[in-house]
Design a protein around this motif. Structure first.
Motif, short mmCIF file in Angstrom:
data_model
loop_
_atom_site.label_atom_id
_atom_site.label_comp_id
_atom_site.label_asym_id
_atom_site.label_seq_id
_atom_site.Cartn_x
_atom_site.Cartn_y
_atom_site.Cartn_z
N PRO A 265 0.79 -1.23 0.00
CA PRO A 265 0.00 0.00 0.00
C PRO A 265 0.82 1.28 0.00
O PRO A 265 0.49 2.23 -0.73
CB PRO A 265 -0.83 -0.14 1.27
N SER A 266 1.89 1.35 0.79
CA SER A 266 2.66 2.59 0.85
C SER A 266 3.33 2.93 -0.48
O SER A 266 3.62 4.10 -0.75
CB SER A 266 3.71 2.52 1.96
N ASP A 267 3.58 1.92 -1.33
CA ASP A 267 4.22 2.18 -2.62
C ASP A 267 3.33 2.98 -3.56
O ASP A 267 3.82 3.63 -4.48
CB ASP A 267 4.62 0.86 -3.29
N LEU A 268 2.03 2.93 -3.34
CA LEU A 268 1.12 3.67 -4.21
C LEU A 268 1.38 5.16 -4.13
O LEU A 268 1.16 5.89 -5.11
CB LEU A 268 -0.33 3.36 -3.82
N LEU A 269 1.87 5.63 -2.99
CA LEU A 269 2.06 7.07 -2.80
C LEU A 269 3.21 7.62 -3.63
O LEU A 269 3.33 8.83 -3.81
CB LEU A 269 2.29 7.37 -1.33
N ASP A 270 4.10 6.74 -4.13
CA ASP A 270 5.23 7.17 -4.95
C ASP A 270 4.90 7.21 -6.43
O ASP A 270 5.76 7.52 -7.25
CB ASP A 270 6.43 6.24 -4.73
N THR A 271 3.68 6.85 -6.80
CA THR A 271 3.31 6.76 -8.20
C THR A 271 2.04 7.56 -8.45
O THR A 271 1.38 8.05 -7.53
CB THR A 271 3.05 5.29 -8.61
N ASP A 272 1.69 7.66 -9.74
CA ASP A 272 0.38 8.21 -10.09
C ASP A 272 -0.53 7.09 -10.58
O ASP A 272 -1.52 7.34 -11.27
CB ASP A 272 0.52 9.30 -11.14
N ALA A 273 -0.20 5.85 -10.21
CA ALA A 273 -0.99 4.71 -10.62
C ALA A 273 -2.40 4.79 -10.03
O ALA A 273 -2.57 5.21 -8.88
CB ALA A 273 -0.32 3.41 -10.19
N THR A 274 -3.37 4.38 -10.80
CA THR A 274 -4.76 4.41 -10.36
C THR A 274 -5.42 3.07 -10.68
O THR A 274 -6.20 2.96 -11.63
CB THR A 274 -5.53 5.55 -11.04
N PRO A 275 -5.11 2.02 -9.91
CA PRO A 275 -5.75 0.72 -10.17
C PRO A 275 -7.26 0.81 -10.01
O PRO A 275 -7.77 1.53 -9.13
CB PRO A 275 -5.12 -0.20 -9.12
N THR A 276 -7.97 0.10 -10.86
CA THR A 276 -9.43 0.08 -10.77
C THR A 276 -9.89 -0.63 -9.50
O THR A 276 -10.86 -0.21 -8.87
CB THR A 276 -10.02 -0.62 -12.00
N PHE A 277 -9.18 -1.71 -9.15
CA PHE A 277 -9.50 -2.48 -7.96
C PHE A 277 -8.21 -2.75 -7.18
O PHE A 277 -7.13 -2.87 -7.77
CB PHE A 277 -10.14 -3.83 -8.33
N VAL A 278 -8.34 -2.86 -5.87
CA VAL A 278 -7.23 -3.25 -5.00
C VAL A 278 -7.68 -4.49 -4.25
O VAL A 278 -8.66 -4.43 -3.48
CB VAL A 278 -6.86 -2.13 -4.01
N VAL A 279 -7.00 -5.62 -4.46
CA VAL A 279 -7.43 -6.88 -3.87
C VAL A 279 -6.26 -7.56 -3.18
O VAL A 279 -5.10 -7.36 -3.54
CB VAL A 279 -8.03 -7.83 -4.93
N ALA A 280 -6.57 -8.37 -2.18
CA ALA A 280 -5.53 -9.07 -1.43
C ALA A 280 -4.98 -10.24 -2.21
O ALA A 280 -3.81 -10.59 -2.06
CB ALA A 280 -6.08 -9.55 -0.09
N SER A 281 -5.80 -10.87 -3.04
CA SER A 281 -5.38 -12.06 -3.78
C SER A 281 -6.30 -12.24 -4.98
O SER A 281 -7.34 -11.57 -5.10
CB SER A 281 -5.43 -13.30 -2.88
N LEU A 282 -5.94 -13.18 -5.85
CA LEU A 282 -6.75 -13.43 -7.04
C LEU A 282 -8.16 -13.86 -6.68
O LEU A 282 -9.11 -13.60 -7.42
CB LEU A 282 -6.08 -14.51 -7.90
#
Length: 381
Positions: A265-282
């Motif tokens: 989760p903390s890595d998201l703050l270094d990018t401008d990535a905008t995933p449609t969904f955030v999931v723990a596993s497949l």
């Protein structure tokens, strides 16, 4: 989503999945717990599936055998590699039968052959063009007979091979690189990846290649062709924000960021990535998915509430599913970033979300509400 609408599983909106491998389906030689079963359930439900990999060193049949041995549904045609994307790019520009230097592992040469081009090993390129009237050996190519270079990762590439490639590139031949990943994760740490070797040749030749692998669109376009699905009905799944998620956006695909691999989760703050969904596993692709909603005092996702205040995340008393907490927390942090909060402060606050993921990793992707801290700021954990 209108109030009161039951949440739908992410996969409900899609006919096809472009799935990353390392960190999503397996880690090294071991399957990510539950991933093969989840992929089989997707296929059994009528979803079309391909695996997209930046690893150009292995041939697709080898990758498919590994996946099948782990219990995942896979045939050779289900694997789309950056080497195949690179060969397709060259085949679109060059006549069939054109000689191309295959710089990299076996996957590079095989992809060229299957695209109707002739792979040439670096060792089989003459030191100089033969003189007029000189003897020509069919197994040896004169530099002037090689029209392009396809560069992919290979563990057995030598300094002499790079010298041969540099000599051809200096002559102006077309140059395509399978991917530009600077590092390659290994059990002991990070090793130079194909991008590092691309930089080596770029420094020597003053040129840069066309790159076809993630995060660039060509690999995803090839995956769409293989699937036969529309882009709006296809979702890309991956664990790396800078390659899988950014690449999906570049190709116009929705994405699911799976937290079983490298990025947390903390890595998201270094990018401008905008995933449609955030999931723990497949497996969460097939479960009801609560979307974060803005409220007066913060963000709610399902029953979880999270706010950002005084440089820390505050998690509400309701607790909730751990991924609901993570999604609400990420929404609060991204909102704070958009308001100008420094990234370093946000990353520090996001560590509580990292720990929630690290402490609760299992196949179910769920943590009881009692396991989530109540009103506990990140700085106190």
């Amino acid at each position: 989503m209108p109030p009161g609408t039951p949440p739908q599983p992410p996969i409900a909106g899609y006919d096809g999945v472009v799935c990353d491998l390392d960190g999503v389906v397996y880690r090294g030689d071991e399957a990510v717990p539950g991933a093969p079963r989840s992929l089989q359930q997707l296929v059994d439900g009528g979803v079309r599936l391909v695996y997209a990999t930046n690893n150009a060193s292995r041939v697709p049949a080898e990758v498919a055998r590994q996946l099948a041995a782990l219990g995942a549904p896979a045939t050779e045609s289900d694997v789309v590699s950056s080497a195949q994307a690179g060969a397709a790019r060259l085949a679109a520009d060059l006549p069939a039968g054109t000689r191309v230097l295959a710089l990299g592992g076996p996957g590079v040469a095989e992809a060229l052959s299957r695209a109707g081009l002739v792979p040439v090993r670096p060792a089989d390129v003459m030191a100089e063009d033969p003189p007029a009237g000189g003897v020509a050996y069919p197994e040896v190519a004169a530099p002037g007979d090689v029209s392009a270079v396809l560069q992919g990762f290979g563990r057995n590439v030598t300094v002499a091979d790079f010298e041969t490639a540099a000599r051809l590139l200096t002559r102006g031949v077309q140059w395509v690189a399978t991917n530009d990943d600077a590092t390659l994760p290994l059990p002991w740490g990070q090793s130079p990846g194909n991008g590092a070797y691309v930089d080596l040749l770029a420094a020597a030749t003053g040129r840069r290649p066309d790159v076809v692998g993630k995060p660039h669109p060509p690999l995803y376009r090839l995956a769409l062709d293989r699937l036969g699905t529309a882009a709006v009905r296809t979702i890309a799944v991956g664990d790396r924000l800078a390659t899988d998620i950014a690449g999906a956006r570049a190709a116009g695909l929705d994405s699911a960021w799976v937290l079983t691999g490298v990025d947390g989760p903390s890595d998201l703050l270094d990018t401008d990535a905008t995933p449609t969904f955030v999931v723990a596993s497949l497996s969460e692709l097939q479960r009801p998915y609560a979307v974060p909603q803005r409220e007066a005092l913060g963000w709610r996702c399902g029953v979880a509430t999270v706010s950002y205040s005084d440089e820390q995340l505050v998690i509400g008393h309701e607790g909730g599913d751990r991924m609901e907490v993570v999604r609400a927390g990420l929404a609060a942090l991204v909102e704070a970033r958009e308001r100008g909060t420094a990234t370093d402060q946000l990353r520090h606050a996001a560590r509580v979300l990292d720990r929630i993921i690290e402490d609760g990793r299992d196949d179910s992707g769920r943590t009881p509400a009692a396991d989530v801290p109540d009103e506990e700021p990140a700085s106190n954990r």
